[in-house]
Design a protein around this motif. Structure first.
Motif, PDB file in Angstrom:
ATOM      1  N   LYS A  43       0.868  -1.289  -0.156  1.00 28.50           N
ATOM      2  CA  LYS A  43       0.011  -0.200  -0.099  1.00 28.50           C
ATOM      3  C   LYS A  43       0.849   1.243  -0.003  1.00 28.50           C
ATOM      4  O   LYS A  43       0.633   2.123  -0.901  1.00 28.50           O
ATOM      5  CB  LYS A  43      -0.981   0.111   1.173  1.00 28.50           C
ATOM      6  N   TRP A  96      -8.819   0.460  -2.259  1.00 28.72           N
ATOM      7  CA  TRP A  96      -7.617  -0.185  -1.760  1.00 28.72           C
ATOM      8  C   TRP A  96      -8.143  -1.439  -1.373  1.00 28.72           C
ATOM      9  O   TRP A  96      -7.663  -2.681  -1.665  1.00 28.72           O
ATOM     10  CB  TRP A  96      -6.812   0.413  -0.775  1.00 28.72           C
ATOM     11  N   ASP A  97      -9.294  -1.439  -0.457  1.00 30.11           N
ATOM     12  CA  ASP A  97      -9.733  -2.379   0.017  1.00 30.11           C
ATOM     13  C   ASP A  97     -10.334  -3.519  -0.993  1.00 30.11           C
ATOM     14  O   ASP A  97     -10.270  -4.801  -0.890  1.00 30.11           O
ATOM     15  CB  ASP A  97     -10.920  -2.281   0.944  1.00 30.11           C
ATOM     16  N   TYR A 100      -7.316  -5.170  -2.816  1.00 30.37           N
ATOM     17  CA  TYR A 100      -6.771  -6.262  -2.161  1.00 30.37           C
ATOM     18  C   TYR A 100      -7.659  -7.573  -1.917  1.00 30.37           C
ATOM     19  O   TYR A 100      -7.083  -8.549  -2.367  1.00 30.37           O
ATOM     20  CB  TYR A 100      -6.584  -5.772  -0.466  1.00 30.37           C
ATOM     21  N   GLU A 103      -7.648  -9.043  -5.758  1.00 29.59           N
ATOM     22  CA  GLU A 103      -6.321  -9.362  -6.314  1.00 29.59           C
ATOM     23  C   GLU A 103      -6.258 -10.831  -7.064  1.00 29.59           C
ATOM     24  O   GLU A 103      -5.598 -10.856  -8.109  1.00 29.59           O
ATOM     25  CB  GLU A 103      -4.998  -9.624  -5.160  1.00 29.59           C
ATOM     26  N   LEU A 148       0.028  -7.525  -3.796  1.00 27.54           N
ATOM     27  CA  LEU A 148      -0.392  -6.893  -2.676  1.00 27.54           C
ATOM     28  C   LEU A 148      -0.398  -7.903  -1.268  1.00 27.54           C
ATOM     29  O   LEU A 148       0.160  -7.324  -0.346  1.00 27.54           O
ATOM     30  CB  LEU A 148      -1.929  -6.331  -2.708  1.00 27.54           C
ATOM     31  N   GLU A 149      -0.729  -8.819  -1.562  1.00 31.12           N
ATOM     32  CA  GLU A 149      -0.763 -10.093  -0.222  1.00 31.12           C
ATOM     33  C   GLU A 149       0.478 -10.387  -0.071  1.00 31.12           C
ATOM     34  O   GLU A 149       0.896 -10.569   1.404  1.00 31.12           O
ATOM     35  CB  GLU A 149      -1.702 -11.320  -0.792  1.00 31.12           C
TER      36      GLU A 149
END
Length: 159
Positions: A43, A96-97, A100, A103, A148-149
């Motif tokens: 992020k 963003w949420d 995420y 993804e 991301l993860e």
């Protein structure tokens, strides 16, 4: 960990983007370098790159269209997919949420691009074919795919 691949090394791979680098898109011309690296926080990296003038490009299926996309710049669409560009001003926590959470969702693709002029985006399912988003015209450009993860990035540079 940081791994750099030269153009010559990329030529040796059967499919450097799908099998070696795991990019969720197709690129018609090989970059001059590719750097895979672990990053402290996806992020933070995303926000830094948006502040540097990068655009976040998002391909998503047509339906459902979450409210968070209503104010974003629509770059293109077909019967199946929509393509958006997001700048620093339009990026927000709900987006963003959603990124995420999405993804690993089928047909979702997102990445950062420094220059959009001259880039050709060919959406999935164009012409009835099932495949990934395809990019061409990436002369002297930089593309960053964030995982991301796992807090990793893949940076592709042309020119």
């Amino acid at each position: 960990m940081k791994t750099t691949y030269s153009y010559e090394e990329l030529l040796k791979f059967d499919d450097p983007f799908e099998y070696e680098l795991g990019l969720p898109l197709k690129i018609n011309n090989l970059p001059s370098t590719v750097v895979e690296e672990d990053i402290p926080d996806s992020k933070t990296k995303l926000l830094e790159k948006l502040a540097e003038g990068y655009s976040l490009i998002i391909q998503k299926p047509q339906i459902p269209n979450e409210k968070v996309f209503a104010a974003l710049q629509l770059l293109g669409e077909n019967d199946f997919m929509k393509l958006y560009a997001v700048n620093e001003k339009d990026f927000n926590e709900p987006l963003w949420d959603l990124l995420y959470e999405s993804e690993y969702n089928l047909h979702w693709t997102f990445f950062l691009l420094i220059e959009m002029t001259g880039v050709v985006f060919e959406l999935s399912y164009t012409g009835g074919e099932t495949r990934a988003l395809t990019l061409s015209g990436l002369n002297a450009n930089t593309l960053i795919h964030l995982r991301l993860e796992v807090d990793e990035s893949v940076t592709c540079r042309w020119g």
